[in-house]
Scaffold this motif. Structure first.
Motif, PDB file in Angstrom:
ATOM      1  N   ILE A  44       0.842  -1.200   0.000  1.00  0.00           N
ATOM      2  CA  ILE A  44       0.000   0.000   0.000  1.00  0.00           C
ATOM      3  C   ILE A  44       0.877   1.251   0.000  1.00  0.00           C
ATOM      4  CG2 ILE A  44      -1.667   1.347   1.343  1.00  0.00           C
ATOM      5  CD1 ILE A  44      -2.817  -1.371   2.317  1.00  0.00           C
ATOM      6  N   ALA A  45       1.925   1.238   0.816  1.00  0.00           N
ATOM      7  CA  ALA A  45       2.845   2.382   0.867  1.00  0.00           C
ATOM      8  C   ALA A  45       3.510   2.593  -0.485  1.00  0.00           C
ATOM      9  CB  ALA A  45       3.890   2.162   1.959  1.00  0.00           C
ATOM     10  N   ASN A  46       3.973   1.519  -1.112  1.00  0.00           N
ATOM     11  CA  ASN A  46       4.614   1.645  -2.424  1.00  0.00           C
ATOM     12  C   ASN A  46       3.653   2.193  -3.467  1.00  0.00           C
ATOM     13  OD1 ASN A  46       7.186   0.808  -1.686  1.00  0.00           O
ATOM     14  ND2 ASN A  46       6.678  -1.344  -1.950  1.00  0.00           N
ATOM     15  N   LEU A  47       2.407   1.758  -3.409  1.00  0.00           N
ATOM     16  CA  LEU A  47       1.402   2.299  -4.324  1.00  0.00           C
ATOM     17  C   LEU A  47       1.200   3.795  -4.044  1.00  0.00           C
ATOM     18  CD1 LEU A  47      -0.579   1.831  -6.585  1.00  0.00           C
ATOM     19  CD2 LEU A  47      -2.245   1.012  -4.910  1.00  0.00           C
ATOM     20  N   GLY A  48       1.219   4.175  -2.776  1.00  0.00           N
ATOM     21  CA  GLY A  48       1.130   5.588  -2.414  1.00  0.00           C
ATOM     22  C   GLY A  48       2.302   6.393  -2.970  1.00  0.00           C
ATOM     23  N   PHE A  49       3.513   5.816  -2.918  1.00  0.00           N
ATOM     24  CA  PHE A  49       4.686   6.498  -3.465  1.00  0.00           C
ATOM     25  C   PHE A  49       4.547   6.678  -4.977  1.00  0.00           C
ATOM     26  CE2 PHE A  49       7.206   4.279   0.132  1.00  0.00           C
ATOM     27  CZ  PHE A  49       6.818   5.240   1.046  1.00  0.00           C
ATOM     28  N   VAL A  50       4.006   5.658  -5.651  1.00  0.00           N
ATOM     29  CA  VAL A  50       3.769   5.752  -7.098  1.00  0.00           C
ATOM     30  C   VAL A  50       2.759   6.855  -7.390  1.00  0.00           C
ATOM     31  CG1 VAL A  50       2.778   4.556  -9.102  1.00  0.00           C
ATOM     32  CG2 VAL A  50       4.397   3.365  -7.616  1.00  0.00           C
ATOM     33  N   LEU A 101      -0.089   3.013   7.156  1.00  0.00           N
ATOM     34  CA  LEU A 101       0.274   3.134   8.575  1.00  0.00           C
ATOM     35  C   LEU A 101      -0.579   2.229   9.455  1.00  0.00           C
ATOM     36  CD1 LEU A 101       0.895   6.957   9.050  1.00  0.00           C
ATOM     37  CD2 LEU A 101       2.595   5.124   8.858  1.00  0.00           C
ATOM     38  N   ASP A 102      -1.819   1.987   9.044  1.00  0.00           N
ATOM     39  CA  ASP A 102      -2.708   1.105   9.816  1.00  0.00           C
ATOM     40  C   ASP A 102      -2.257  -0.353   9.763  1.00  0.00           C
ATOM     41  OD1 ASP A 102      -4.339   3.209  10.560  1.00  0.00           O
ATOM     42  OD2 ASP A 102      -5.745   2.899   8.903  1.00  0.00           O
ATOM     43  N   LYS A 103      -1.487  -0.714   8.744  1.00  0.00           N
ATOM     44  CA  LYS A 103      -1.058  -2.100   8.557  1.00  0.00           C
ATOM     45  C   LYS A 103       0.365  -2.351   9.053  1.00  0.00           C
ATOM     46  CE  LYS A 103      -4.686  -3.403   6.093  1.00  0.00           C
ATOM     47  NZ  LYS A 103      -5.506  -4.552   6.392  1.00  0.00           N
ATOM     48  N   LEU A 104       1.196  -1.321   9.049  1.00  0.00           N
ATOM     49  CA  LEU A 104       2.608  -1.480   9.380  1.00  0.00           C
ATOM     50  C   LEU A 104       2.854  -1.398  10.887  1.00  0.00           C
ATOM     51  CD1 LEU A 104       4.048   0.826   6.593  1.00  0.00           C
ATOM     52  CD2 LEU A 104       4.255  -1.669   6.704  1.00  0.00           C
ATOM     53  N   PRO A 105       3.785  -2.179  11.392  1.00  0.00           N
ATOM     54  CA  PRO A 105       4.155  -2.068  12.802  1.00  0.00           C
ATOM     55  C   PRO A 105       4.842  -0.721  13.056  1.00  0.00           C
ATOM     56  CG  PRO A 105       5.083  -4.082  11.829  1.00  0.00           C
ATOM     57  CD  PRO A 105       4.501  -3.269  10.724  1.00  0.00           C
ATOM     58  N   PRO A 106       4.429   0.002  14.087  1.00  0.00           N
ATOM     59  CA  PRO A 106       5.003   1.334  14.353  1.00  0.00           C
ATOM     60  C   PRO A 106       6.522   1.332  14.537  1.00  0.00           C
ATOM     61  CG  PRO A 106       3.026   1.011  15.643  1.00  0.00           C
ATOM     62  CD  PRO A 106       3.337  -0.309  14.988  1.00  0.00           C
ATOM     63  N   VAL A 112       6.985   5.998   5.764  1.00  0.00           N
ATOM     64  CA  VAL A 112       5.654   6.487   5.383  1.00  0.00           C
ATOM     65  C   VAL A 112       5.319   7.750   6.161  1.00  0.00           C
ATOM     66  CG1 VAL A 112       3.187   5.962   5.438  1.00  0.00           C
ATOM     67  CG2 VAL A 112       4.806   4.246   4.622  1.00  0.00           C
ATOM     68  N   GLU A 113       5.620   7.753   7.461  1.00  0.00           N
ATOM     69  CA  GLU A 113       5.380   8.959   8.269  1.00  0.00           C
ATOM     70  C   GLU A 113       6.117  10.163   7.682  1.00  0.00           C
ATOM     71  OE1 GLU A 113       4.492   8.263  12.909  1.00  0.00           O
ATOM     72  OE2 GLU A 113       6.554   7.855  12.288  1.00  0.00           O
ATOM     73  N   GLU A 114       7.369   9.941   7.289  1.00  0.00           N
ATOM     74  CA  GLU A 114       8.175  11.025   6.722  1.00  0.00           C
ATOM     75  C   GLU A 114       7.552  11.542   5.423  1.00  0.00           C
ATOM     76  OE1 GLU A 114      10.901  13.920   6.229  1.00  0.00           O
ATOM     77  OE2 GLU A 114      10.606  12.694   8.011  1.00  0.00           O
ATOM     78  N   GLN A 115       7.090  10.659   4.582  1.00  0.00           N
ATOM     79  CA  GLN A 115       6.434  11.074   3.335  1.00  0.00           C
ATOM     80  C   GLN A 115       5.170  11.903   3.615  1.00  0.00           C
ATOM     81  OE1 GLN A 115       7.221  10.732  -0.014  1.00  0.00           O
ATOM     82  NE2 GLN A 115       9.225  10.121   0.758  1.00  0.00           N
ATOM     83  N   ARG A 173       4.610  13.676   6.317  1.00  0.00           N
ATOM     84  CA  ARG A 173       5.047  14.980   6.853  1.00  0.00           C
ATOM     85  C   ARG A 173       5.447  15.918   5.717  1.00  0.00           C
ATOM     86  NH1 ARG A 173       6.959  12.431  11.521  1.00  0.00           N
ATOM     87  NH2 ARG A 173       8.864  11.747  10.495  1.00  0.00           N
ATOM     88  N   ARG A 174       6.170  15.390   4.753  1.00  0.00           N
ATOM     89  CA  ARG A 174       6.604  16.214   3.618  1.00  0.00           C
ATOM     90  C   ARG A 174       5.422  16.722   2.814  1.00  0.00           C
ATOM     91  NH1 ARG A 174      11.497  12.622   1.105  1.00  0.00           N
ATOM     92  NH2 ARG A 174      12.865  12.735   2.910  1.00  0.00           N
ATOM     93  N   ALA A 175       4.382  15.939   2.738  1.00  0.00           N
ATOM     94  CA  ALA A 175       3.196  16.307   1.951  1.00  0.00           C
ATOM     95  C   ALA A 175       2.361  17.381   2.641  1.00  0.00           C
ATOM     96  CB  ALA A 175       2.343  15.075   1.682  1.00  0.00           C
ATOM     97  N   SER A 176       2.526  17.517   3.941  1.00  0.00           N
ATOM     98  CA  SER A 176       1.701  18.480   4.691  1.00  0.00           C
ATOM     99  C   SER A 176       2.197  19.903   4.555  1.00  0.00           C
ATOM    100  CB  SER A 176       1.683  18.108   6.179  1.00  0.00           C
ATOM    101  OG  SER A 176       1.107  16.854   6.342  1.00  0.00           O
TER     102      SER A 176
END
Length: 71
Positions: free
Chosen positions: A26-32, A50-55, A63-66, A68-71
């Motif tokens: 899901i994260a990789n698809l988000g990056f695409v 983020l709901d699927k990945l272990p914190p 993913v969190e960093e991406q 943050r950059r988008a905000s």
């Protein structure tokens, strides 16, 4: 084309019940989607990842960093 492959893999992982790997896909698809300029789709996918990945995982932090950059 990549998006179609990611979606097919995602479906298979859901069937197998591998949530962490599903989150990575899901994260990789988000990056695409972000590279395609589809920022709203990207944000939605990255949030779902983020709901699927272990914190404690590096993928979660990436993913969190991406997001943050988008905000």
């Amino acid at each position: 084309m990549r998006g179609i492959v990611f979606v097919a893999i995602l479906k298979l992982l859901r069937e197998l019940g591998d949530e962490e790997l599903e989150g990575q896909v899901i994260a990789n698809l988000g990056f695409v989607r972000r590279r395609q300029g589809r920022d709203e789709d990207a944000r939605s996918l990255l949030t779902a990842a983020l709901d699927k990945l272990p914190p404690e995982s590096s993928a979660y932090r990436q993913v969190e960093e991406q997001l943050r950059r988008a905000s």
